[in-house]
Design an enzyme around this catalytic site. Structure first.
Site, mmCIF file in Angstrom:
data_model
loop_
_atom_site.group_PDB
_atom_site.id
_atom_site.type_symbol
_atom_site.label_atom_id
_atom_site.label_comp_id
_atom_site.label_asym_id
_atom_site.label_seq_id
_atom_site.Cartn_x
_atom_site.Cartn_y
_atom_site.Cartn_z
ATOM 1 N N THR A 1 0.789 -1.169 -0.122
ATOM 2 C CA THR A 1 0.024 -0.146 -0.029
ATOM 3 C C THR A 1 0.927 1.322 -0.037
ATOM 4 O OG1 THR A 1 -1.655 -1.296 1.227
ATOM 5 C CG2 THR A 1 -1.880 1.301 1.166
ATOM 6 N N THR A 57 -3.730 1.047 -3.017
ATOM 7 C CA THR A 57 -3.064 -0.354 -2.940
ATOM 8 C C THR A 57 -3.558 -1.324 -4.027
ATOM 9 O OG1 THR A 57 -2.586 -2.101 -1.350
ATOM 10 C CG2 THR A 57 -4.988 -1.495 -1.461
ATOM 11 N N GLU A 95 -6.051 -8.391 -4.093
ATOM 12 C CA GLU A 95 -7.096 -7.975 -2.891
ATOM 13 C C GLU A 95 -7.855 -8.997 -2.154
ATOM 14 O OE1 GLU A 95 -6.090 -4.489 -2.911
ATOM 15 O OE2 GLU A 95 -6.391 -4.820 -0.961
ATOM 16 N N SER A 151 -10.497 -3.937 5.039
ATOM 17 C CA SER A 151 -9.191 -3.522 4.662
ATOM 18 C C SER A 151 -8.737 -2.867 6.063
ATOM 19 C CB SER A 151 -9.489 -2.336 3.814
ATOM 20 O OG SER A 151 -8.209 -1.617 3.682
ATOM 21 N N SER A 152 -7.369 -2.471 6.059
ATOM 22 C CA SER A 152 -6.722 -1.793 7.100
ATOM 23 C C SER A 152 -6.603 -0.348 6.790
ATOM 24 C CB SER A 152 -5.382 -2.447 7.453
ATOM 25 O OG SER A 152 -5.462 -3.473 7.720
#
Ligand SMILES: *[C@@H]1O[C@H](CO)[C@@H](O)[C@H](O)[C@H]1NC(C)=O
Ligand SMILES: *[C@@H]1O[C@H](CO)[C@@H](O)[C@H](O)[C@H]1NC(C)=O
Ligand SMILES: *[C@@H]1O[C@H](CO)[C@@H](O)[C@H](O)[C@H]1NC(C)=O
Ligand SMILES: *[C@@H]1O[C@H](CO)[C@@H](O)[C@H](O)[C@H]1NC(C)=O
Length: 563
Positions: A384, A402, A423, A442-443
């Site tokens: 990312t 990302t 992903e 997601s983070s």
């Protein structure tokens, strides 16, 4: 002629004098350049991963572009300078605050294609590993997203945003130092040398590029030229999309033209929480925003001040952060795509009553086993990029982008020069099933913090699972511990991995956190994890009292640019 008494004349003169002084002061205050301290900027700034891309973004702003133009140009540049982190084969989340104070989120993260491997989750790695394989490719949203934000906030032409990057991709650049560092890491080197990406990342003898080599993406330059001229449709409904699908299918993937054609950008209001005397705006699920807010809201209740990092107190302060992060790990499975799951699954994370209850469960002198936090172990991963931009008109953009892991799943489309994301592996360890069209959790957490006095902090990070720890600690350091933005970002992190073990940031095996603090935390019962690579990176722009400070993380050898 009328005669004036001396005192009238005197009084009149005084009034005139007073007015003149007031007018001059007003002019000085309003029209004359107020100096900003050296290293800060007066008008606008960009904090991307590299100086080159920060400058490309800054140049767009100086040409009259908006913060959105700057962010798009800086990200396109990043797809060449840090191709391991992001690209047009991936997706992004933009948090955008306009000058009226309205904050919108444009989410164009990848989605599950119509047809996907039915037992996909059985392929999830159980230990840290770089996932390869076409089954992990999500529908790329990057260009549809750029199109959407550019339509709403762009001031320069679409084609202009691509020009600098087309030139870089075609003419090539000396191998960027950070990429050189990544390519030396044995697992990365091995991952790439056996992959289709070797076409652009390797020498003629099929070993990865090294210092002094030129990095070029001629095919990508061709594709970007077409997209610059024809718009995002060239990718979503045109020849570039068809070529990409052909390459993906040849490699065994299931992505279809129909997936590209039906991709939709999601536009929603940001979620907002009060945080001390500021307000924090962040992207809703399935992003990492609610987990970040949960950690910071837990910490807010401990009334941290600069002395919380003095002497012994530093151990207790880290301990509280660690406990908050352990509880956040236990909540990870509640972060799902609301369009495909119960929409309320994450709202409790910012509910004051829930936060209060959890804060009461944080013990000051001990830690607990995983069941206390409801944690189910999974594996962590890294990748990312983030760019923060603030323009002269007060438009603020916090954008995280990302292709997921380093170089995605190392699947390269040779017809288009595009590197594909992996992903869908973000579903691993987080869900028991998935649906076509769904976005993986997601983070990523692009954030904008605004203070009552009108200050703004545009911040976000990269580094996969480490994003939330890195961004949370940077905000904690800046808002409560009295550090300036540079120090707040440079300060070492403690990463609480998905097994709730502690990983103290090191660089090339040198510990960054003092031994007594590490010992103190271990004495409280925390267990050590085995993370070796700290790829956490935070890039931020801050405006305070009319001056702008922009910081690109030195961990990725970044530098910001502004004017
Ligand atoms: C591959 O080529 C590069 C330069 O082009 C050289 O530095 C490297 O040693 C070569 N590696 C092998 C295994 O031949
Ligand atoms: C930990 O702190 C609590 C109160 O904060 C106290 O009741 C308890 O005895 C302490 N335990 C230890 C082992 O010091
Ligand atoms: C975790 O702690 C709880 C209570 O503190 C205890 O009941 C449980 O057995 C522990 N589990 C493990 C695996 O140690
Ligand atoms: C940030 O603070 C440190 C001291 O903690 C100082 O050395 C540094 O110059 C400051 N940086 C900026 C940009 O003000």
């Amino acid at each position: 002629m009328a005669k004036y008494k001396p005192w009238t004349v005197c009084c009149f003169t005084l009034i005139v004098l007073f007015c003149a002084v007031a007018l001059v002061s007003f002019c000085i205050f309003t029209f004359v350049d107020r100096k900003c301290p050296s290293g800060s900027f007066k008008h606008a700034a960009v904090a991307a991963d590299s100086l080159r891309c920060s400058q490309i973004g800054r140049n767009m702003l100086q040409e009259g572009g908006s913060a959105v133009d700057g962010a798009i140009a800086a990200l396109l540049c990043t797809s060449v300078v840090n191709p391991q982190s992001m690209g047009i084969g991936g997706g992004s989340i933009f948090t955008i605050r306009d000058k009226t104070g309205k904050v919108k989120v444009f989410n164009f993260r990848e989605t599950v294609p119509k047809s996907f491997k039915s037992n996909l989750l059985e392929d999830c790695p159980t230990t840290f590993k770089m996932t390869k394989g076409t089954q992990w490719i999500g529908v790329p949203g990057e260009l549809r997203g750029y199109e959407s934000v550019h339509k709403q906030y762009g001031k320069l032409s679409w084609a202009r945003l691509f020009e600098p990057t087309i030139k870089l991709a075609r003419e090539g650049i000396p191998l960027p130092p950070y990429l050189e560092y990544i390519l030396k890491v044995p697992i990365a080197k091995k991952h790439l040398e056996g992959s289709s990406l070797c076409e652009v990342i390797c020498n003629k003898n099929k070993t990865v590029l090294s210092k002094g080599d030129i990095l070029k993406f001629p095919k990508l330059a061709d594709s970007l030229e077409v997209i610059a001229a024809q718009g995002a449709d060239a990718f979503y409904t045109g020849k570039i999309g068809q070529d990409l699908i052909q390459d993906v299918k040849a490699a065994g993937g299931t992505l279809e033209m129909e997936d590209l054609e039906s991709f939709k950008v999601r536009v929603e209001d940001a979620w907002t929480v009060p945080l001390g005397d500021t307000k924090m705006h962040f992207a809703p699920p399935p992003t990492g925003g609610p987990l970040l807010a949960f950690i910071l809201k837990l910490l807010e209740g401990f009334s941290l001040t600069p002395s919380s990092f003095h002497g012994e107190q530093k151990i207790q302060t880290y301990h509280r952060f660690i406990e908050a992060a352990k509880f956040a790990n236990g909540q990870k499975r509640n972060i799902r795509d609301p369009l495909f799951n119960d929409i309320k699954t994450a709202e409790h994370l910012i509910d004051p009553a829930f936060i209060h209850r959890i804060r009461d469960m944080i013990s000051s002198n001990s830690t607990h086993n995983n069941s206390y936090y409801n944690v189910k172990p999974s594996s962590d991963h890294f990748g990312t990029t983030h760019v923060s931009v603030l323009d002269e008109d007060g438009l603020a953009v916090s954008a995280t982008s990302t292709i997921n892991h380093l170089f995605g799943g190392a699947i390269y489309s040779s017809r288009t020069g595009i590197i594909l994301n992996n992903e869908l592996s973000d579903f691993c360890g987080r869900v028991d099933s998935l649906t076509a069209g769904e976005q993986p959790p997601s983070s990523m957490t692009p954030v904008i913090v605004e203070s009552k006095s009108g200050g703004l902090l545009v911040i976000g990070g990269s580094g996969g699972s480490m994003i939330i720890a890195a961004v949370a600690l940077s905000i904690m350091n800046r808002l409560w511990l009295g550090m300036n933005l540079t120090d707040a970002i440079e300060a070492p992190i403690v990463f609480i991995d998905s097994k709730n073990n502690l990983n103290f940031e090191k660089f090339e095996n040198i510990e960054k956190i003092e031994q007594p603090v590490r010992d103190g935390l271990i004495a409280l019962g925390h267990k050590l994890g085995s993370s070796q690579f700290f790829l956490n990176v935070v890039n931020a722009v801050e405006k305070e009292k009319g001056c702008i400070v922009a910081v690109s993380d030195s961990r990725k050898l970044g530098k910001s640019a502004g004017y």
